[in-house]
Design an enzyme around this catalytic site. Sequence first.
Site, PDB file in Angstrom:
ATOM      1  N   THR A 123       0.864  -1.188   0.000  1.00 52.20           N
ATOM      2  CA  THR A 123       0.000   0.000   0.000  1.00 52.20           C
ATOM      3  C   THR A 123       0.898   1.236   0.000  1.00 52.20           C
ATOM      4  O   THR A 123       1.824   1.333   0.818  1.00 52.20           O
ATOM      5  CB  THR A 123      -0.916  -0.023   1.237  1.00 52.20           C
ATOM      6  OG1 THR A 123      -1.640  -1.265   1.220  1.00 52.20           O
ATOM      7  CG2 THR A 123      -1.901   1.129   1.215  1.00 52.20           C
ATOM      8  N   PHE A 147      -6.436  -6.456  -0.945  1.00 47.81           N
ATOM      9  CA  PHE A 147      -7.555  -6.205  -0.014  1.00 47.81           C
ATOM     10  C   PHE A 147      -7.713  -7.296   1.038  1.00 47.81           C
ATOM     11  O   PHE A 147      -8.764  -7.417   1.654  1.00 47.81           O
ATOM     12  CB  PHE A 147      -8.863  -6.062  -0.803  1.00 47.81           C
ATOM     13  CG  PHE A 147      -8.847  -4.916  -1.775  1.00 47.81           C
ATOM     14  CD1 PHE A 147      -8.944  -3.612  -1.321  1.00 47.81           C
ATOM     15  CD2 PHE A 147      -8.717  -5.137  -3.135  1.00 47.81           C
ATOM     16  CE1 PHE A 147      -8.917  -2.539  -2.213  1.00 47.81           C
ATOM     17  CE2 PHE A 147      -8.698  -4.079  -4.036  1.00 47.81           C
ATOM     18  CZ  PHE A 147      -8.793  -2.779  -3.577  1.00 47.81           C
ATOM     19  N   GLU A 150      -5.902  -9.992   7.490  1.00 48.73           N
ATOM     20  CA  GLU A 150      -4.898 -10.841   8.143  1.00 48.73           C
ATOM     21  C   GLU A 150      -5.608 -12.005   8.824  1.00 48.73           C
ATOM     22  O   GLU A 150      -6.686 -11.852   9.383  1.00 48.73           O
ATOM     23  CB  GLU A 150      -4.099 -10.026   9.161  1.00 48.73           C
ATOM     24  CG  GLU A 150      -3.138  -9.099   8.461  1.00 48.73           C
ATOM     25  CD  GLU A 150      -2.285  -8.268   9.397  1.00 48.73           C
ATOM     26  OE1 GLU A 150      -2.271  -8.530  10.610  1.00 48.73           O
ATOM     27  OE2 GLU A 150      -1.631  -7.344   8.899  1.00 48.73           O
ATOM     28  N   LYS A 219      -7.471   1.950  -2.670  1.00 46.74           N
ATOM     29  CA  LYS A 219      -6.977   1.226  -1.485  1.00 46.74           C
ATOM     30  C   LYS A 219      -7.114   2.074  -0.221  1.00 46.74           C
ATOM     31  O   LYS A 219      -7.648   1.627   0.792  1.00 46.74           O
ATOM     32  CB  LYS A 219      -5.508   0.806  -1.715  1.00 46.74           C
ATOM     33  CG  LYS A 219      -4.859   0.125  -0.538  1.00 46.74           C
ATOM     34  CD  LYS A 219      -5.522  -1.182  -0.186  1.00 46.74           C
ATOM     35  CE  LYS A 219      -5.158  -1.622   1.212  1.00 46.74           C
ATOM     36  NZ  LYS A 219      -5.932  -2.756   1.685  1.00 46.74           N
ATOM     37  N   ASN A 223      -9.842   1.417   2.967  1.00 45.86           N
ATOM     38  CA  ASN A 223      -9.461   1.170   4.356  1.00 45.86           C
ATOM     39  C   ASN A 223      -9.918   2.289   5.286  1.00 45.86           C
ATOM     40  O   ASN A 223     -10.261   2.048   6.443  1.00 45.86           O
ATOM     41  CB  ASN A 223      -7.942   0.965   4.464  1.00 45.86           C
ATOM     42  CG  ASN A 223      -7.603  -0.517   4.371  1.00 45.86           C
ATOM     43  OD1 ASN A 223      -8.488  -1.360   4.218  1.00 45.86           O
ATOM     44  ND2 ASN A 223      -6.335  -0.847   4.481  1.00 45.86           N
ATOM     45  N   ASN A 266     -19.453  -4.256  15.620  1.00 40.47           N
ATOM     46  CA  ASN A 266     -19.229  -4.689  16.999  1.00 40.47           C
ATOM     47  C   ASN A 266     -18.217  -3.751  17.653  1.00 40.47           C
ATOM     48  O   ASN A 266     -17.083  -3.655  17.180  1.00 40.47           O
ATOM     49  CB  ASN A 266     -18.693  -6.126  16.974  1.00 40.47           C
ATOM     50  CG  ASN A 266     -18.667  -6.757  18.359  1.00 40.47           C
ATOM     51  OD1 ASN A 266     -19.298  -6.251  19.289  1.00 40.47           O
ATOM     52  ND2 ASN A 266     -17.927  -7.848  18.497  1.00 40.47           N
ATOM     53  N   CYS A 275      -2.964  -2.179   9.068  1.00 39.66           N
ATOM     54  CA  CYS A 275      -3.312  -1.301   7.945  1.00 39.66           C
ATOM     55  C   CYS A 275      -4.208  -0.105   8.273  1.00 39.66           C
ATOM     56  O   CYS A 275      -3.917   1.004   7.824  1.00 39.66           O
ATOM     57  CB  CYS A 275      -3.940  -2.130   6.830  1.00 39.66           C
ATOM     58  SG  CYS A 275      -2.743  -3.274   6.111  1.00 39.66           S
ATOM     59  N   ASP A 279      -3.095   3.547   7.085  1.00 34.86           N
ATOM     60  CA  ASP A 279      -3.660   3.933   5.786  1.00 34.86           C
ATOM     61  C   ASP A 279      -4.542   5.181   5.924  1.00 34.86           C
ATOM     62  O   ASP A 279      -4.536   6.047   5.038  1.00 34.86           O
ATOM     63  CB  ASP A 279      -4.444   2.770   5.170  1.00 34.86           C
ATOM     64  CG  ASP A 279      -3.515   1.615   4.752  1.00 34.86           C
ATOM     65  OD1 ASP A 279      -2.299   1.711   4.972  1.00 34.86           O
ATOM     66  OD2 ASP A 279      -4.026   0.613   4.209  1.00 34.86           O
ATOM     67  N   ARG A 340       0.255  -6.587  15.581  1.00 30.01           N
ATOM     68  CA  ARG A 340       0.812  -5.347  15.053  1.00 30.01           C
ATOM     69  C   ARG A 340      -0.223  -4.230  15.197  1.00 30.01           C
ATOM     70  O   ARG A 340      -1.345  -4.362  14.729  1.00 30.01           O
ATOM     71  CB  ARG A 340       1.124  -5.499  13.566  1.00 30.01           C
ATOM     72  CG  ARG A 340       2.345  -6.311  13.282  1.00 30.01           C
ATOM     73  CD  ARG A 340       2.807  -6.136  11.864  1.00 30.01           C
ATOM     74  NE  ARG A 340       1.916  -6.744  10.896  1.00 30.01           N
ATOM     75  CZ  ARG A 340       2.197  -6.845   9.595  1.00 30.01           C
ATOM     76  NH1 ARG A 340       3.319  -6.359   9.126  1.00 30.01           N
ATOM     77  NH2 ARG A 340       1.362  -7.410   8.758  1.00 30.01           N
TER      78      ARG A 340
HETATM   79  N1  LIG Z   1      -1.335  -7.255   6.115  1.00 32.40           N
HETATM   80  C1  LIG Z   1      -2.412  -6.895   5.465  1.00 32.40           C
HETATM   81  O1  LIG Z   1      -3.542  -7.231   5.845  1.00 32.40           O
HETATM   82  C2  LIG Z   1      -2.293  -6.075   4.200  1.00 32.40           C
HETATM   83  C3  LIG Z   1      -3.413  -5.953   3.371  1.00 32.40           C
HETATM   84  C4  LIG Z   1      -3.314  -5.190   2.216  1.00 32.40           C
HETATM   85  C5  LIG Z   1      -2.133  -4.508   1.941  1.00 32.40           C
HETATM   86  N2  LIG Z   1      -1.072  -4.611   2.787  1.00 32.40           N
HETATM   87  C6  LIG Z   1       0.158  -3.881   2.448  1.00 32.40           C
HETATM   88  O2  LIG Z   1       1.092  -4.780   1.874  1.00 32.40           O
HETATM   89  C7  LIG Z   1       2.430  -4.455   2.298  1.00 32.40           C
HETATM   90  C8  LIG Z   1       3.044  -5.649   3.005  1.00 32.40           C
HETATM   91  O3  LIG Z   1       2.249  -5.959   4.125  1.00 32.40           O
HETATM   92  P1  LIG Z   1       2.425  -7.333   4.915  1.00 32.40           P
HETATM   93  O4  LIG Z   1       1.382  -7.352   5.972  1.00 32.40           O
HETATM   94  O5  LIG Z   1       2.506  -8.457   3.954  1.00 32.40           O
HETATM   95  O6  LIG Z   1       3.851  -7.077   5.563  1.00 32.40           O
HETATM   96  P2  LIG Z   1       4.774  -8.118   6.372  1.00 32.40           P
HETATM   97  O7  LIG Z   1       5.549  -7.293   7.324  1.00 32.40           O
HETATM   98  O8  LIG Z   1       3.936  -9.245   6.881  1.00 32.40           O
HETATM   99  O9  LIG Z   1       5.728  -8.701   5.243  1.00 32.40           O
HETATM  100  C9  LIG Z   1       6.667  -7.956   4.559  1.00 32.40           C
HETATM  101  C10 LIG Z   1       7.843  -8.854   4.223  1.00 32.40           C
HETATM  102  O10 LIG Z   1       8.750  -8.135   3.377  1.00 32.40           O
HETATM  103  C11 LIG Z   1      10.072  -8.485   3.746  1.00 32.40           C
HETATM  104  N3  LIG Z   1      10.981  -7.465   3.208  1.00 32.40           N
HETATM  105  C12 LIG Z   1      11.312  -6.258   3.712  1.00 32.40           C
HETATM  106  N4  LIG Z   1      12.145  -5.599   2.872  1.00 32.40           N
HETATM  107  C13 LIG Z   1      12.337  -6.412   1.808  1.00 32.40           C
HETATM  108  C14 LIG Z   1      13.088  -6.308   0.595  1.00 32.40           C
HETATM  109  N5  LIG Z   1      13.781  -5.205   0.313  1.00 32.40           N
HETATM  110  N6  LIG Z   1      13.040  -7.344  -0.271  1.00 32.40           N
HETATM  111  C15 LIG Z   1      12.319  -8.467  -0.007  1.00 32.40           C
HETATM  112  N7  LIG Z   1      11.587  -8.616   1.125  1.00 32.40           N
HETATM  113  C16 LIG Z   1      11.612  -7.610   2.018  1.00 32.40           C
HETATM  114  C17 LIG Z   1      10.022  -8.604   5.246  1.00 32.40           C
HETATM  115  O11 LIG Z   1      11.094  -9.370   5.746  1.00 32.40           O
HETATM  116  C18 LIG Z   1       8.665  -9.287   5.441  1.00 32.40           C
HETATM  117  O12 LIG Z   1       8.781 -10.700   5.451  1.00 32.40           O
HETATM  118  C19 LIG Z   1       2.299  -3.210   3.151  1.00 32.40           C
HETATM  119  O13 LIG Z   1       2.446  -2.088   2.329  1.00 32.40           O
HETATM  120  C20 LIG Z   1       0.862  -3.272   3.645  1.00 32.40           C
HETATM  121  O14 LIG Z   1       0.332  -2.017   3.950  1.00 32.40           O
HETATM  122  C21 LIG Z   1      -1.121  -5.410   3.905  1.00 32.40           C
END
Ligand SMILES: NC(=O)c1ccc[n+]([C@@H]2O[C@H](COP(=O)([O-])OP(=O)(O)OC[C@H]3O[C@@H](n4cnc5c(N)ncnc54)[C@H](O)[C@@H]3O)[C@@H](O)[C@H]2O)c1
Length: 414
Positions: A123, A147, A150, A219, A223, A266, A275, A279, A340
Amino acid sequence: MKIAVAGTGYVGLSVSLLLSQHNEVHALDIVPEKVEMLNQGKSPIVDKEITRFLDGKQSGTMPLNFTATLDPKQAYAGADYAIVATPTNYDPQKNYFDTSSVEAAIKAIRDQNSTAWIVIKSTIPVGYTADLRAKLGDKRIIFSPEFLREGHALYDNLHPSRIVAGAPVDDEEATVAARRFAELLAHGADPAELERTNADGTTGIPQLVCGTTEAEAIKLFANTYLALRVAYFNELDTYAEARNLSAREIIKGVCLDPRIGDQYNNPSFGYGGYCLPKDSKQLLANYANVPQNLIGAIVAANSTRKDFIADEILTRVADKTNPVVGIYRLTMKSGSDNFRQSSIQGVMKRLKAKGVTVLVYEPTLNAPDFFGSEVTHDLEMFKQHADVIVANRWNTELNDVSNKVFTRDLFKRD
Ligand SMILES: NC(=O)c1ccc[n+]([C@@H]2O[C@H](COP(=O)([O-])OP(=O)(O)OC[C@H]3O[C@@H](n4cnc5c(N)ncnc54)[C@H](O)[C@@H]3O)[C@@H](O)[C@H]2O)c1
């Protein structure tokens, strides 16, 4: 097709496994332990579908073409698409997302591969892809928002509400690449989704190919809407509590209007998770010089709610000397191991600022303390020592101490 994915977190891992059903997927992470676990068929995160897929791959019942790696050459060289799913934490100093990991991943991809279509799934701020394409002089970067929820990361990819892919409207080649990428995601979805009937009467998974800036806005606005809804019912609950009214009855009556609907209503201690807080703050930052009242109020409402909750807890221990407030789980939702940015942490900070002793029960945390507060895995000891037990979400294991529990989980659901 060879597809590379940078980042094996919630987003990167679920999209990798989804695409590995029909493509050769190499997922790169910079954390060796994660790569090792994945190559042993173990999931670094709690997610039922991810575990099912990894188990299926290990036992040979699911022919997934998926490898995790630390090696940029193995992952990126020769890939047709390279997906970036690295973190974009909110930087409170800059009042903006920290996009440095996205830029680092893009550089690593381009060091190995000058032609792959780079799809940013992280994002990002509104306008980021257009600025980056111009700054790098790289026309092969597009954006597709994610979208997922977790805990249901792969499930939500197998059953997507919609697929959005953004490319500059005047760039035909990028638009075709975005459309093909949307098709790749749809191909990985549960086949039943291709037959489904949507609320508007259309069939299949809605796919929207639009401008990159519009896709980024979709996005952040989606959110922020979810944050608004949580904040709204929380503020309704605050009012009801302050006026000694039944929030449950008010919410039921309000939500019987089908335009409002009886879901996602709820009360809780605040919206949280990785997020929604970051966001909505990023969207507010994007509003600079654009008139608004609501977006700022959504951001501010979360702090006001936590202040109220902390005050409510303090009144319950006001007559005790050296009271102990027990925090039942650091997680946002029941059945999760992820805390988180969970709202309970904001409540804990406020309690500790008043000098109150906090004892945490969190069975998934293997550490003696959490920001200076003792952590226990011993539920019985926890129940005995806590003067009040604070639970963002109810659990039946609290039934025998219900007189001690403070929760706003009125409907006992997430
Ligand atoms: N978690 C959610 O529900 C969700 C939903 C939609 C969008 N997003 C977005 O997606 C992105 C990732 O979220 P997430 O929850 O998967 O994060 P996360 O922290 O679970 O995973 C990110 C991963 O990237 C790795 N990483 C960091 N720098 C790196 C690099 N240079 N090269 C390769 N790997 C690297 C980290 O070690 C980690 O394993 C964020 O921008 C978040 O806002 C998350």
